[in-house]
Design a protein around this motif. Structure first.
Motif, PDB file in Angstrom:
ATOM      1  N   PRO A 131      78.851  42.296  23.148  1.00 13.09           N
ATOM      2  CA  PRO A 131      77.970  42.329  24.454  1.00 13.09           C
ATOM      3  C   PRO A 131      76.304  42.091  23.591  1.00 13.09           C
ATOM      4  N   SER A 132      75.686  41.208  24.358  1.00  9.52           N
ATOM      5  CA  SER A 132      74.248  40.912  23.986  1.00  9.52           C
ATOM      6  C   SER A 132      73.273  42.309  24.003  1.00  9.52           C
ATOM      7  N   ASP A 133      73.569  43.107  24.952  1.00  9.43           N
ATOM      8  CA  ASP A 133      72.771  44.330  24.810  1.00  9.43           C
ATOM      9  C   ASP A 133      73.195  45.472  23.921  1.00  9.43           C
ATOM     10  N   ALA A 134      74.388  45.368  23.192  1.00  7.80           N
ATOM     11  CA  ALA A 134      74.951  46.262  22.333  1.00  7.80           C
ATOM     12  C   ALA A 134      74.009  46.622  21.134  1.00  7.80           C
ATOM     13  N   ARG A 135      73.956  47.802  20.931  1.00  9.15           N
ATOM     14  CA  ARG A 135      73.021  48.444  19.826  1.00  9.15           C
ATOM     15  C   ARG A 135      74.167  48.981  18.955  1.00  9.15           C
ATOM     16  N   TYR A 136      74.907  49.449  19.132  1.00  3.08           N
ATOM     17  CA  TYR A 136      75.933  50.324  18.264  1.00  3.08           C
ATOM     18  C   TYR A 136      77.327  49.392  18.378  1.00  3.08           C
ATOM     19  N   VAL A 137      78.213  49.838  17.364  1.00  9.56           N
ATOM     20  CA  VAL A 137      79.527  49.646  17.544  1.00  9.56           C
ATOM     21  C   VAL A 137      79.949  50.885  16.795  1.00  9.56           C
ATOM     22  N   SER A 138      81.168  51.513  17.654  1.00  7.34           N
ATOM     23  CA  SER A 138      81.640  52.648  16.928  1.00  7.34           C
ATOM     24  C   SER A 138      83.097  52.394  16.622  1.00  7.34           C
ATOM     25  N   VAL A 139      83.540  52.641  15.683  1.00  9.72           N
ATOM     26  CA  VAL A 139      84.785  52.305  14.735  1.00  9.72           C
ATOM     27  C   VAL A 139      85.868  53.605  14.907  1.00  9.72           C
ATOM     28  N   HIS A 140      86.597  53.632  15.758  1.00  5.76           N
ATOM     29  CA  HIS A 140      87.612  54.697  16.049  1.00  5.76           C
ATOM     30  C   HIS A 140      88.769  54.432  15.393  1.00  5.76           C
ATOM     31  N   ILE A 141      88.970  55.473  14.162  1.00  5.77           N
ATOM     32  CA  ILE A 141      90.172  55.395  13.147  1.00  5.77           C
ATOM     33  C   ILE A 141      91.012  56.473  13.799  1.00  5.77           C
ATOM     34  N   TYR A 142      92.429  56.263  13.997  1.00  8.91           N
ATOM     35  CA  TYR A 142      93.380  56.989  14.766  1.00  8.91           C
ATOM     36  C   TYR A 142      94.300  57.559  13.814  1.00  8.91           C
ATOM     37  N   PRO A 143      94.963  58.577  13.671  1.00 11.97           N
ATOM     38  CA  PRO A 143      96.007  59.121  12.778  1.00 11.97           C
ATOM     39  C   PRO A 143      97.163  58.223  12.442  1.00 11.97           C
ATOM     40  N   ASP A 144      97.550  57.318  13.519  1.00 11.14           N
ATOM     41  CA  ASP A 144      98.254  56.461  13.127  1.00 11.14           C
ATOM     42  C   ASP A 144      97.864  55.197  12.443  1.00 11.14           C
ATOM     43  N   ALA A 145      96.850  55.213  11.806  1.00 11.45           N
ATOM     44  CA  ALA A 145      96.004  54.143  11.117  1.00 11.45           C
ATOM     45  C   ALA A 145      95.887  52.806  12.038  1.00 11.45           C
ATOM     46  N   THR A 146      95.637  53.067  13.490  1.00 10.58           N
ATOM     47  CA  THR A 146      95.309  51.763  14.328  1.00 10.58           C
ATOM     48  C   THR A 146      93.781  52.095  14.412  1.00 10.58           C
ATOM     49  N   VAL A 147      93.191  51.109  14.944  1.00  7.06           N
ATOM     50  CA  VAL A 147      91.596  51.091  14.709  1.00  7.06           C
ATOM     51  C   VAL A 147      91.143  50.487  16.155  1.00  7.06           C
ATOM     52  N   GLU A 148      89.893  50.987  16.688  1.00  6.88           N
ATOM     53  CA  GLU A 148      89.228  50.546  17.991  1.00  6.88           C
ATOM     54  C   GLU A 148      87.980  50.305  17.717  1.00  6.88           C
ATOM     55  N   PHE A 149      87.331  49.273  18.489  1.00  7.18           N
ATOM     56  CA  PHE A 149      86.059  48.791  18.318  1.00  7.18           C
ATOM     57  C   PHE A 149      85.404  49.308  19.830  1.00  7.18           C
ATOM     58  N   MET A 150      84.203  49.900  19.933  1.00  5.98           N
ATOM     59  CA  MET A 150      83.537  50.070  21.263  1.00  5.98           C
ATOM     60  C   MET A 150      82.243  49.900  21.013  1.00  5.98           C
ATOM     61  N   PHE A 151      81.538  49.188  21.918  1.00  4.48           N
ATOM     62  CA  PHE A 151      80.005  48.769  21.908  1.00  4.48           C
ATOM     63  C   PHE A 151      79.104  49.719  22.875  1.00  4.48           C
ATOM     64  N   SER A 152      77.994  50.131  22.233  1.00  2.87           N
ATOM     65  CA  SER A 152      77.352  50.831  23.446  1.00  2.87           C
ATOM     66  C   SER A 152      75.748  50.568  23.096  1.00  2.87           C
ATOM     67  N   ARG A 153      75.095  50.647  24.132  1.00  4.74           N
ATOM     68  CA  ARG A 153      73.543  50.719  23.936  1.00  4.74           C
ATOM     69  C   ARG A 153      72.921  51.881  23.462  1.00  4.74           C
ATOM     70  N   ARG A 154      73.556  53.296  23.601  1.00  2.72           N
ATOM     71  CA  ARG A 154      73.120  54.480  23.203  1.00  2.72           C
ATOM     72  C   ARG A 154      74.071  54.910  22.060  1.00  2.72           C
ATOM     73  N   VAL A 155      73.911  55.984  21.565  1.00  2.00           N
ATOM     74  CA  VAL A 155      74.691  56.683  20.439  1.00  2.00           C
ATOM     75  C   VAL A 155      76.117  56.873  20.896  1.00  2.00           C
ATOM     76  N   PRO A 156      76.919  56.547  20.262  1.00  2.00           N
ATOM     77  CA  PRO A 156      78.380  56.347  20.433  1.00  2.00           C
ATOM     78  C   PRO A 156      79.068  57.696  20.620  1.00  2.00           C
ATOM     79  N   VAL A 157      80.099  57.872  21.655  1.00  2.00           N
ATOM     80  CA  VAL A 157      80.862  58.916  21.750  1.00  2.00           C
ATOM     81  C   VAL A 157      82.235  59.013  21.435  1.00  2.00           C
ATOM     82  N   LEU A 158      83.126  59.862  21.961  1.00  2.00           N
ATOM     83  CA  LEU A 158      84.456  59.623  21.621  1.00  2.00           C
ATOM     84  C   LEU A 158      85.070  58.570  22.408  1.00  2.00           C
ATOM     85  N   SER A 159      85.918  58.024  22.031  1.00  2.00           N
ATOM     86  CA  SER A 159      86.902  56.938  22.742  1.00  2.00           C
ATOM     87  C   SER A 159      87.715  57.702  23.943  1.00  2.00           C
ATOM     88  N   ARG A 160      88.408  57.061  24.682  1.00  3.13           N
ATOM     89  CA  ARG A 160      89.297  57.572  25.825  1.00  3.13           C
ATOM     90  C   ARG A 160      90.399  58.437  24.937  1.00  3.13           C
TER      91      ARG A 160
END
Length: 158
Positions: A109-138
Motif C-alpha cells: 500500500p502506498s500509505d504503508a509505513r510499517y510491515v509486520s512480519v508474523h512468524i507462527y509456531p508452524d513456521a508459516t509467515v504472514e505480512f501485514m502493513f500499517s500506517r501506525r505501529v503494528p499490532v498482533l495479527s488476527r
C-alpha cells in the motif's frame, strides 16, 4: 559504414530506453518500510531475513513485536523468509529455519509505513502493513488468548 553507425545508435538507444524503463518499474514497486517482527513461538528467533534483507529478531512469545528495523527496502510479491532459532542449553548451534510458506507482500500500500512480519509456531509467515505501529495479527490474537488462559490457570493452581 553509415548503416553500421545507425544500427549501433538504434541498438544503444533501445538498450538505454529498456534500462530506464526497467529501473522506473523497479522504483515504483520498491518501498522503504520500518519492520516489526512478531514471534508467536516459545523460542527466541534471531537473524530474521525477508527477501535477503536482515530485519532483526524477536524474543519468545509474549516478548515479541518489541524490536524493529528502520528503513528496509522491499518490493511487491513473494519473499523467502528465514530465521535462526536460538540454541538452548546443551545445544551447540542454533537451527536455521525456512518458512513453510512463501509469504507474498502483494502490492505494498502506498500509505504503508510499517510491515509486520508474523512468524507462527508452524513456521508459516504472514505480512501485514500499517500506517501506525503494528499490532498482533488476527491469528496472533488467538494465540495470545490461549497464552493468557494458560497463564491464568497456572496462577490459580499456585
Amino acid at each position: 559504414m553509415l548503416n553500421k553507425t545507425v544500427s549501433r545508435r538504434t541498438l544503444l538507444a533501445g538498450a538505454t530506453l529498456w534500462l530506464l524503463g526497467t529501473s522506473a518499474t523497479m522504483a515504483q514497486t520498491d518501498k522503504v518500510l520500518d519492520v516489526v517482527v512478531f514471534n508467536y513461538s516459545n523460542r527466541t528467533l534471531l537473524d530474521v531475513t525477508v527477501g535477503g534483507v536482515r530485519v532483526g529478531g524477536a524474543g519468545p512469545y509474549p516478548y515479541s513485536g518489541r524490536r524493529s528495523k528502520i528503513g528496509a527496502r522491499f518490493s511487491n510479491g513473494p519473499h523467502k523468509v528465514t530465521w535462526r532459532v536460538a540454541a538452548t542449553q546443551g545445544e551447540e548451534a542454533s537451527e536455521v529455519v525456512n518458512s513453510s510458506n512463501t509469504p507474498n507482500m502483494g502490492e505494498i500500500p502506498s500509505d504503508a509505513r510499517y510491515v509486520s512480519v508474523h512468524i507462527y509456531p508452524d513456521a508459516t509467515v504472514e505480512f501485514m502493513f500499517s500506517r501506525r505501529v503494528p499490532v498482533l495479527s488476527r491469528r496472533g490474537e488467538g494465540i495470545d488468548a490461549d497464552y493468557r488462559r494458560r497463564k491464568a490457570a497456572e496462577q490459580s493452581e499456585s
